[in-house]
Enzyme design. Structure first.
Site, PDB file in Angstrom:
ATOM      1  N   ASP A  30      63.178  25.973  43.625  1.00 59.24           N
ATOM      2  CA  ASP A  30      63.989  27.087  44.134  1.00 59.24           C
ATOM      3  C   ASP A  30      63.169  28.356  43.984  1.00 59.24           C
ATOM      4  O   ASP A  30      62.496  28.545  42.966  1.00 59.24           O
ATOM      5  CB  ASP A  30      65.307  27.188  43.351  1.00 59.24           C
ATOM      6  N   THR A  82      72.788  27.746  55.267  1.00 55.65           N
ATOM      7  CA  THR A  82      72.749  28.218  56.663  1.00 55.65           C
ATOM      8  C   THR A  82      73.991  29.083  56.876  1.00 55.65           C
ATOM      9  O   THR A  82      75.001  28.616  57.390  1.00 55.65           O
ATOM     10  CB  THR A  82      72.753  27.045  57.668  1.00 55.65           C
ATOM     11  N   THR A 117      73.661  22.105  56.765  1.00 56.75           N
ATOM     12  CA  THR A 117      74.429  22.056  58.012  1.00 56.75           C
ATOM     13  C   THR A 117      73.740  22.945  59.048  1.00 56.75           C
ATOM     14  O   THR A 117      73.475  24.120  58.774  1.00 56.75           O
ATOM     15  CB  THR A 117      75.853  22.575  57.751  1.00 56.75           C
ATOM     16  N   VAL A 151      80.577  16.694  50.588  1.00 54.57           N
ATOM     17  CA  VAL A 151      81.337  16.749  49.330  1.00 54.57           C
ATOM     18  C   VAL A 151      82.194  17.991  49.194  1.00 54.57           C
ATOM     19  O   VAL A 151      81.939  19.022  49.817  1.00 54.57           O
ATOM     20  CB  VAL A 151      80.390  16.684  48.128  1.00 54.57           C
ATOM     21  N   LYS A 202      78.499  16.143  61.552  1.00 51.63           N
ATOM     22  CA  LYS A 202      78.802  17.029  60.423  1.00 51.63           C
ATOM     23  C   LYS A 202      79.654  18.209  60.882  1.00 51.63           C
ATOM     24  O   LYS A 202      80.651  18.578  60.256  1.00 51.63           O
ATOM     25  CB  LYS A 202      77.501  17.530  59.784  1.00 51.63           C
ATOM     26  N   ARG A 209      89.005  19.700  61.233  1.00 47.40           N
ATOM     27  CA  ARG A 209      89.954  20.252  60.268  1.00 47.40           C
ATOM     28  C   ARG A 209      90.380  21.669  60.688  1.00 47.40           C
ATOM     29  O   ARG A 209      91.536  22.035  60.585  1.00 47.40           O
ATOM     30  CB  ARG A 209      89.322  20.261  58.880  1.00 47.40           C
ATOM     31  N   HIS A 240     107.358  11.178  61.395  1.00 46.99           N
ATOM     32  CA  HIS A 240     106.962  10.297  62.495  1.00 46.99           C
ATOM     33  C   HIS A 240     105.684   9.569  62.056  1.00 46.99           C
ATOM     34  O   HIS A 240     104.766  10.206  61.522  1.00 46.99           O
ATOM     35  CB  HIS A 240     106.696  11.138  63.751  1.00 46.99           C
ATOM     36  N   CYS A 256      82.337  26.521  55.019  1.00 47.55           N
ATOM     37  CA  CYS A 256      82.116  25.359  55.900  1.00 47.55           C
ATOM     38  C   CYS A 256      83.056  25.377  57.095  1.00 47.55           C
ATOM     39  O   CYS A 256      82.624  25.527  58.227  1.00 47.55           O
ATOM     40  CB  CYS A 256      82.327  24.068  55.104  1.00 47.55           C
TER      41      CYS A 256
HETATM   42  N1  SAJ Z   1      93.622  24.958  54.558  1.00 44.06           N
HETATM   43  C1  SAJ Z   1      94.823  25.278  55.176  1.00 44.06           C
HETATM   44  N2  SAJ Z   1      95.735  24.280  55.405  1.00 44.06           N
HETATM   45  C2  SAJ Z   1      95.491  22.993  55.031  1.00 44.06           C
HETATM   46  C3  SAJ Z   1      94.262  22.673  54.424  1.00 44.06           C
HETATM   47  C4  SAJ Z   1      93.335  23.674  54.193  1.00 44.06           C
HETATM   48  O1  SAJ Z   1      95.096  26.436  55.518  1.00 44.06           O
HETATM   49  O2  SAJ Z   1      96.376  22.150  55.260  1.00 44.06           O
HETATM   50  C5  SAJ Z   1      92.622  26.031  54.315  1.00 44.06           C
HETATM   51  C6  SAJ Z   1      92.325  26.253  52.833  1.00 44.06           C
HETATM   52  O3  SAJ Z   1      93.277  27.098  52.245  1.00 44.06           O
HETATM   53  C7  SAJ Z   1      90.940  26.872  52.912  1.00 44.06           C
HETATM   54  C8  SAJ Z   1      90.306  26.204  54.122  1.00 44.06           C
HETATM   55  O4  SAJ Z   1      91.379  25.630  54.851  1.00 44.06           O
HETATM   56  O5  SAJ Z   1      91.011  28.270  53.146  1.00 44.06           O
HETATM   57  C9  SAJ Z   1      89.271  25.147  53.851  1.00 44.06           C
HETATM   58  O6  SAJ Z   1      89.596  24.335  52.723  1.00 44.06           O
HETATM   59  P1  SAJ Z   1      89.406  22.744  52.671  1.00 44.06           P
HETATM   60  O7  SAJ Z   1      89.908  22.254  51.372  1.00 44.06           O
HETATM   61  O8  SAJ Z   1      90.026  22.118  53.867  1.00 44.06           O
HETATM   62  O9  SAJ Z   1      87.841  22.466  52.841  1.00 44.06           O
HETATM   63  P2  SAJ Z   1      86.472  23.036  52.182  1.00 44.06           P
HETATM   64  O10 SAJ Z   1      85.972  24.136  53.070  1.00 44.06           O
HETATM   65  O11 SAJ Z   1      86.603  23.335  50.741  1.00 44.06           O
HETATM   66  O12 SAJ Z   1      85.502  21.739  52.330  1.00 44.06           O
HETATM   67  C10 SAJ Z   1      85.255  21.194  53.627  1.00 44.06           C
HETATM   68  C11 SAJ Z   1      85.540  19.681  53.592  1.00 44.06           C
HETATM   69  N3  SAJ Z   1      85.542  19.161  54.945  1.00 44.06           N
HETATM   70  C12 SAJ Z   1      86.568  18.392  55.415  1.00 44.06           C
HETATM   71  O13 SAJ Z   1      87.542  18.127  54.748  1.00 44.06           O
HETATM   72  C13 SAJ Z   1      86.415  17.877  56.824  1.00 44.06           C
HETATM   73  C14 SAJ Z   1      84.475  18.986  52.740  1.00 44.06           C
HETATM   74  O14 SAJ Z   1      84.648  17.570  52.785  1.00 44.06           O
HETATM   75  C15 SAJ Z   1      83.061  19.341  53.274  1.00 44.06           C
HETATM   76  O15 SAJ Z   1      82.046  18.723  52.483  1.00 44.06           O
HETATM   77  C16 SAJ Z   1      82.901  20.835  53.161  1.00 44.06           C
HETATM   78  O16 SAJ Z   1      83.908  21.451  53.997  1.00 44.06           O
HETATM   79  C17 SAJ Z   1      81.468  21.178  53.627  1.00 44.06           C
HETATM   80  O17 SAJ Z   1      80.623  21.441  52.764  1.00 44.06           O
HETATM   81  O18 SAJ Z   1      81.209  21.095  54.831  1.00 44.06           O
END
Ligand code: SAJ
Length: 424
Positions: A30, A82, A117, A151, A202, A209, A240, A256
């Site tokens: 690093d 990134t 990413t 992760v 990715k 989501r 449902h 992310c």
């Molecule tokens: N959130 C909502 N409603 C929900 C779920 C989440 O508003 O029902 C919001 C959270 O409050 C937050 C944001 O979405 O602000 C993101 O949170 P998160 O828990 O969904 O995800 P991250 O950003 O912590 O991690 C994500 C994950 N990706 C997926 O679930 C597809 C993780 O597996 C990835 O490794 C990570 O991004 C990454 O490094 O890309």
């Protein structure tokens, strides 16, 4: 094998330590001296279960060494950030610098794996182009692969070792070779493909989501048009068997999900319509939070507002792209004085104070992060300290009944039923 991991952030460090624990000779590199000092002193942040012990153990065993420069190796793994630029384009300059720093050490037969990413085609065009310029044939002299991490912070060691992974090679041979290396610690299935598909996958995971959260957030917006409670509607709809709607909230944060869709959009803006619209809907949510709050409080000018929660999601201390920041910005643009409290956040650029100080003389409170600790707040005690009694809970962490009983004018975000009499 001799492995050089470039970038010791939240993915590089655990990856380096796990590879070292499997007997490889790993150098974690690093450029930031304080990152290396911290690792030497503490191993890793205590918030990541098991990581500090693993790192310390491997440093002691000698399988893991630290360096501020790349070293010659059989495999180079690039785990650099990134971030997103102001124009919503990916900033791949760290990856570019990291890749160019390993070039003087490259030898025929080496493998380069990119974990960061990146926009589709970065492995083939950017990394491939750089090694070609350095005199190597990227398909025949070296093996280039893209192996994204998936992760979730807080559970990194378990997820890094157990989740299925996708690995994309510039050639099928590169994918096979990278898969062989990762098989030493990944117990999940490793699916191989080409590097551009893996880059796309990715981004698609996080975009999926984002779009689904945008759907839930649009329902929260609609709840005020139709006078329904969005959470009640979602709960019933989710009965449902083929419906599974996510939860609305004050917006989407983190480095992310709030960022990755733009890496697709930048390459095909005319076609990425749904992704772009999801970003718009999710980005509108902090504004809706403030509008709902204003409908309860009246004019916000000169009002003291306590903001509970700066982190982007519950029970973590990470504030990157947090919607709470945008809520504060909009409140302040309407003349409000904001004071923030977050039990998890250490460094946010915003002054953080105790819960008592944040709510003292507050005219209203907004819960902007669903930290579980907030469930233990005593509504009667807080009412004594505050000057007003308006509470907006954007995550539904608090129990409405007990807050109303204590005398609060309590509201959940997306509860259009309760807001029928308000002028939203
Ligand atoms: N959130 C909502 N409603 C929900 C779920 C989440 O508003 O029902 C919001 C959270 O409050 C937050 C944001 O979405 O602000 C993101 O949170 P998160 O828990 O969904 O995800 P991250 O950003 O912590 O991690 C994500 C994950 N990706 C997926 O679930 C597809 C993780 O597996 C990835 O490794 C990570 O991004 C990454 O490094 O890309």
């Amino acid at each position: 094998m001799k492995i050089c991991v470039v970038g010791l952030g939240y993915i590089g460090l655990p990856t380096a330590a796990i590879l070292a624990s499997k007997g490889h000779q790993v150098t974690g590199m690093d450029v930031k001296p304080h990152v290396l000092d911290n690792i030497r002193e503490h191993g890793a942040s205590p918030e990541e279960p098991g990581l500090a012990e693993l790192v310390m153990g491997e440093l002691k065993s000698g399988n893991l060494a630290l360096s501020d420069k790349p070293v010659p190796a059989d495999v180079f793994i690039i785990c650099l950030p990134t971030p997103i630029l102001a124009d919503k384009k990916a900033d791949i300059s760290y990856v570019e610098k990291g890749a160019s720093s390993i070039i003087p050490h490259l030898q025929k037969g080496n493998m380069i794996i990119l974990e960061s990413t990146v926009p589709p085609r970065t492995t083939s065009d950017m990394v491939g182009g750089m090694v070609r310029e350095a005199g190597f044939d990227p398909e025949n002299d070296l093996d280039l692969a893209f192996a994204p991490e998936r992760v979730i912070p807080g559970d990194i060691i378990r997820e890094l070792t157990t989740l299925d992974r996708v690995i994309g090679g510039l050639t099928p041979q590169a994918a096979r070779r990278a898969k062989e290396l990762y098989s030493c610690f990944v117990t999940g299935e490793i699916v191989t493909t080409d590097s551009t598909t893996a880059e796309f996958v990715k981004l698609v995971e996080n975009s999926y989501r984002d779009v689904n959260i945008a759907f839930a957030n649009e329902l929260a917006q609609l709840s005020y048009d139709f006078g329904i409670d969005v959470r009640e509607a979602i709960e019933i709809a989710n009965r449902h068997p083929r419906v599974n709607i996510l939860q609305p909230g004050p917006g989407v944060g983190g480095h992310c999900i709030a960022v990755d869709p733009y890496f697709i959009i930048q390459g095909a803006p005319d076609t990425s319509r749904m992704l772009a619209l999801a970003r718009v809907v999710n980005s509108e949510m902090p504004g809706l939070v403030v509008d709902v709050f204003e409908s309860l409080m009246g004019n916000l000018d000169g009002r003291n507002i306590a903001i509970l929660g700066l982190a982007y999601k519950p029970n973590v201390g990470d504030c990157r792209e947090s919607p709470s920041m945008e809520v504060i910005r909009i409140l302040e643009s309407r003349g409000a004085n904001c004071r923030a409290h977050d039990p998890y956040v250490k460094d946010s650029g915003i002054e953080l104070i105790s819960l008592e100080d944040a709510v003292k003389n507050a005219d209203g409170i907004i819960i902007t992060t669903g930290h579980h600790d907030f469930r233990d707040i005593d509504p009667a005690r807080i009412l004594e300290l505050a000057r007003g009694n308006v509470m907006l809970d954007t995550h539904r962490v608090l129990d409405r009944g007990s807050w109303e009983k204590a005398g609060w004018n309590f509201c959940y975000l997306g509860d259009g039923k309760a807001s029928r009499n308000n002028d939203l």
